[in-house]
Design an enzyme around this catalytic site. Structure first.
Site, short mmCIF file in Angstrom:
data_model
loop_
_atom_site.label_atom_id
_atom_site.label_comp_id
_atom_site.label_asym_id
_atom_site.label_seq_id
_atom_site.Cartn_x
_atom_site.Cartn_y
_atom_site.Cartn_z
N TRP A 353 75.61 -30.53 -3.57
CA TRP A 353 76.65 -31.54 -3.82
C TRP A 353 77.85 -31.31 -2.92
CZ3 TRP A 353 81.28 -31.19 -7.36
CH2 TRP A 353 81.71 -29.87 -7.53
N ASP A 354 77.95 -30.09 -2.37
CA ASP A 354 79.02 -29.77 -1.43
C ASP A 354 79.15 -30.86 -0.37
OD1 ASP A 354 77.78 -27.48 -2.63
OD2 ASP A 354 78.78 -26.14 -1.23
N GLU A 494 79.92 -22.85 -12.45
CA GLU A 494 78.66 -22.16 -12.69
C GLU A 494 78.81 -20.82 -13.40
OE1 GLU A 494 76.81 -22.20 -8.83
OE2 GLU A 494 75.90 -24.17 -9.18
N LYS A 607 84.77 -20.41 -12.71
CA LYS A 607 84.47 -20.23 -11.28
C LYS A 607 85.15 -21.34 -10.48
CE LYS A 607 80.56 -19.59 -8.15
NZ LYS A 607 79.10 -19.67 -7.99
N GLN A 608 85.07 -22.56 -10.99
CA GLN A 608 85.87 -23.66 -10.45
C GLN A 608 86.20 -24.58 -11.63
OE1 GLN A 608 83.76 -26.45 -7.80
NE2 GLN A 608 82.03 -25.06 -7.89
C1 BGC Z 1 78.91 -23.02 -6.23
C2 BGC Z 1 78.32 -24.42 -6.20
C3 BGC Z 1 77.96 -24.76 -4.76
C4 BGC Z 1 77.06 -23.70 -4.15
C5 BGC Z 1 76.81 -23.94 -2.68
C6 BGC Z 1 77.91 -22.05 -5.61
O1 BGC Z 1 78.45 -20.76 -5.57
O2 BGC Z 1 79.18 -22.64 -7.56
O3 BGC Z 1 79.26 -25.35 -6.70
O4 BGC Z 1 77.34 -25.99 -4.72
O5 BGC Z 1 77.67 -22.44 -4.27
O6 BGC Z 1 77.99 -23.84 -1.96
#
Ligand code: BGC
Length: 743
Positions: A353-354, A494, A607-608
């Site tokens: 999704w980035d 996450e 985490k975010q």
């Molecule tokens: C993040 C995700 C992200 C992925 C790839 C993970 O550490 O929590 O949001 O999509 O890394 O960058």
């Protein structure tokens, strides 16, 4: 990393800013390192990656170095691997040049390094390295390496080295192509054929599992001395060698013109690559540079953002844009940008999704044809998304959490525990991190809003949005309380997986269903034939459209007191954050590493901040007061320093919206330094692409406060106090706009 004030002549910059933008300090176009630190070599290799939107090469030395991760990747060249399913095959080493001086092989782990500078010119994508090295024999050698990947066409690159010595020295050079490369332990290439002669070498390889042909070719020329070229090599390593005596202070230049073509792009890649390399050698270095430089200037003229009063911020933003420009698919709509771009092995080049949430928006605004390529990549992946939905017992298109060549789900189910690599950890994202389907729809709608590209929506975008809605409506389950729920999901944060009714997921699903209803109405009204065809193909009838409305209206949307959203059911009951521990500047690991993968789920540490992410993407859901309340609650509970690299740039925007630009600036700096200062100690694995795209969003949507509305656009600026201006252009419905924000 230092940022010296180099003084390159910059007439080109005036040209670049012909549309009124000013370029600023030349040092803000230049990333420079003036010492070689073995311990930082993987980080440096990543940040000195160059490329052209098809082909990238890390900043690995031409001669190699123990412990390096030499790598070059090309869009589309996928091969199978265990656990992570698939990755881009590291291309045969095409940029290598080996040198011997009186029999001493040149490499920085031998002899004595007297002087060293490596620098990347962001304006032209040229990577240079100049150094003085004392060979074990005592001879002092001056070397100047330069390389670039042609930005004007997909398959060409060139590398050269100038060589001078302080005394008469017998020099041997070897330039060739090397198929014996690995992807962190895995060999992807079978050698099909090779050849060398007449100062040219070529290599034909094929990926082991996917059978993709690849041809590399090089032409080698030596200027400044008479020496015969000798063709040679070993299996998989065709080479061209020269030997000559070099007189003191008489520079010679060895130039290697390279072409790399895969079987995806040409029926006869060997003929194509050898032809292109020959053509490049005929045209010469300067001609290729001129074509490449001019393509770069055009790209920068559309992409650059000027920040006044803050050279660090300016350089970081240009660096981020550079990294996106070299990885974004400029020549194909069958590829997109992976989470770690094309600059390392991290996340195996998979697309998350980035891409849609962080990296597509800068392109939708500045170079929409590139954003379109990236959205088309999802359209080409629809079969994989439909298969994923079907396998989970749903209808429609459920986009994979991680996507690669085909659009099928490629998230590994297990990973090694970073704390103890003998143990495995279950990765749930591929099974239940479902929000990505709505994230893609959001990127499509944002692209449409700013570009007005009805043709894309009619032909492709509507299908992405509509079939995604079919998925949401079939996956949402009505429960006894009369509401629709999504249980057992992972939201963007996450640190907490397998949660019920994640606010971000449920709100985005409801938004997606409503939006799809609007898109259906637009298509039926403006393109009735396409609607007839698409609605039949996707089985969208009146009952289905009603169902979308019902699900959206009855979606369970957790609302706490005073507009404070609960991130997911039960979040507020978790152990609250120990602020002293979370904000301890001495902490060097993430809170997840500290508490463990299970332990962290019992705390409110994020985490975010995914409620704030929701407020960022769907601001209409929040009143000003509710926004301030949610910001005040969730921002202090976020592991900004060591949590997700995706968070800080968006936190910068949210701080601006909460009226706190100086706090926003601190978040901005975290994103700006993510790769340049390697704050998470993992930049060696590749550039954090989402952070790079987020940095542009922080400046444009946050500090400049740009908002595109139904009948135009406006800004609500909120600059940090030391910024004197922000200036950029963007394309609104095909017309170039210029935004100037002055303090
Ligand atoms: C993040 C995700 C992200 C992925 C790839 C993970 O550490 O929590 O949001 O999509 O890394 O960058």
């Amino acid at each position: 990393m230092t940022y010296p004030n180099l003084t390159p002549e910059r007439a080109a910059m005036n040209e670049l800013h012909a549309d009124g933008l000013r370029a600023g300090d030349p040092a803000t176009w230049q990333l420079t390192e003036d010492a070689f630190a073995v311990g930082a070599q993987l980080h440096s290799e990543t940040v000195f990656t160059i490329g052209n939107g098809q082909l990238c090469v890390r900043g690995s030395f031409e001669e190699g170095h123990p412990g390096d991760h030499p790598a070059s990747f090309m869009h589309g060249v996928w091969d199978d691997m265990p656990v992570s399913v698939t990755e881009l095959a590291n291309l045969p080493r095409w940029w290598g040049i080996d040198l011997w001086f009186d029999g001493d092989r040149f490499r920085l782990d031998t002899g004595r390094l007297l002087d060293f500078t490596r620098s990347l010119d962001l304006l032209t994508g040229v990577l240079s390295r100049s150094l003085r090295w004392e060979a074990p024999s005592g001879a002092v050698v001056e070397l100047g390496f330069e390389r670039f990947v042609d930005f004007s066409s997909p398959h060409r690159a060139a590398v050269r080295v100038s060589i001078a010595t302080d005394r008469a020295v017998q020099v041997r050079t070897r330039a060739g192509l090397d198929a014996h490369v690995e992807n962190t332990g895995l060999l992807h290439w079978r050698v099909v054929d090779q050849g060398a002669g007449d100062a040219a070498a070529w290599l034909h390889t094929r990926t082991r599992a996917t059978g993709i042909d690849l041809a590399c070719a090089c032409e080698v020329t030596l200027d400044g001395v008479e020496a015969d070229a000798t063709a040679g090599g070993t299996d998989g390593v065709p080479t061209i060698e020269h030997s000559f005596e070099l007189q003191p202070r008489r520079a010679v230049v060895l130039t290697k013109q390279v072409a790399i073509v895969s079987g995806i792009d040409a029926a006869d890649p060997v003929a194509e690559a050898t032809g292109l390399a020959r053509e490049s050698a005929g045209a010469g270095w300067d001609a290729l540079r001129a074509a490449s430089d001019s393509a770069w200037l055009q790209a920068w003229a559309r992409t650059d953002v000027v920040i006044g009063g803050d050279p660090e911020a300016q350089l970081a933003l240009r660096f981020s844009l550079f990294q996106l420009l070299i990885a974004a698919p400029r020549f194909t709509e069958n590829a997109s940008i992976g989470a770690k771009t094309l600059s390392g092995f991290g996340y195996r080049h998979h697309v998350f999704w980035d891409t849609e949430t962080f990296m597509v928006p800068p392109f939708s605004y500045s170079q929409p044809e590139i954003a379109r390529n990236m959205l088309m990549y999802r359209w080409h992946g629809l079969a994989g998304a439909r298969e994923k939905a079907r396998a989970n017992g749903h209808r429609g298109a459920q986009f994979p959490w991680e996507s690669a060549g085909t659009g099928a789900e490629v998230t590994p189910s297990w990973m090694a525990d970073p704390g103890d690599r003998t143990k495995l950890i279950r990765v749930w994202a591929g099974d239940i991190e479902i929000h990505i389907t709505a994230d893609i729809a959001l990127a499509v709608m944002q692209y449409w809003q700013v570009t007005g590209d009805d043709a894309f929506i009619c032909g492709y975008g509507a299908e992405l949005v509509l079939d995604g809605a079919v998925f949401w409506a079939s996956a949402a389950k009505r429960e006894d309380d009369g509401s629709y729920h999504f249980r057992n999901v992972v939201g963007p944060d996450e640190y907490h997986d397998r949660v019920d009714d994640n606010a971000y997921t449920n709100h985005l699903a409801a938004w997606h269903l409503r939006t799809a209803g609007i898109v259906a109405g637009w298509l039926a009204g403006h393109h009735p034939e396409r609607w007839a065809q698409l609605s039949a193909a996707l089985a969208i009838d009146a009952a289905e459209l009603d169902h979308w409305e019902t699900v959206a209206a009855a979606m369970y949307l957790p609302v706490g007191t005073d507009g404070l959203l609960e991130q997911f059911t039960g979040y507020f009951a978790l152990r609250d954050v120990d602020v002293a521990e979370l904000r301890d500047p001495a902490r060097t690991t993430s809170m997840q590493q500290r508490y463990g993968f299970e332990g962290i789920t019992e705390t409110q540490v994020l985490k975010q901040p995914d409620v704030l992410m929701l407020a960022y993407l769907l601001p209409e859901l929040f009143t000003g007061e509710a926004l301030a309340r949610n910001y005040a609650y969730y921002d202090p509970r976020t592991d900004h320093e060591h949590g997700s690299s995706l968070g800080p740039a968006i936190s910068a925007v949210m701080a601006c919206r909460a009226g706190q630009p100086e706090v926003g600036y601190q978040h901005f700096l975290r994103a700006a330094r993510a790769d340049l200062r390697d704050v998470r100690h993992n930049a060696g694995d590749g550039i954090h692409g989402a952070s790079a795209g987020g940095l542009w969003q922080a400046v444009v949507f946050g500090f400049a406060g740009l908002e595109v509305i139904a009948d135009g656009w406006h800004t609500t600026p909120m600059l940090p106090k030391h910024w004197t201006r922000v200036e950029f252009g963007f394309e609104h419905r095909g017309v170039r706009q210029r935004v100037v924000v002055e303090a």
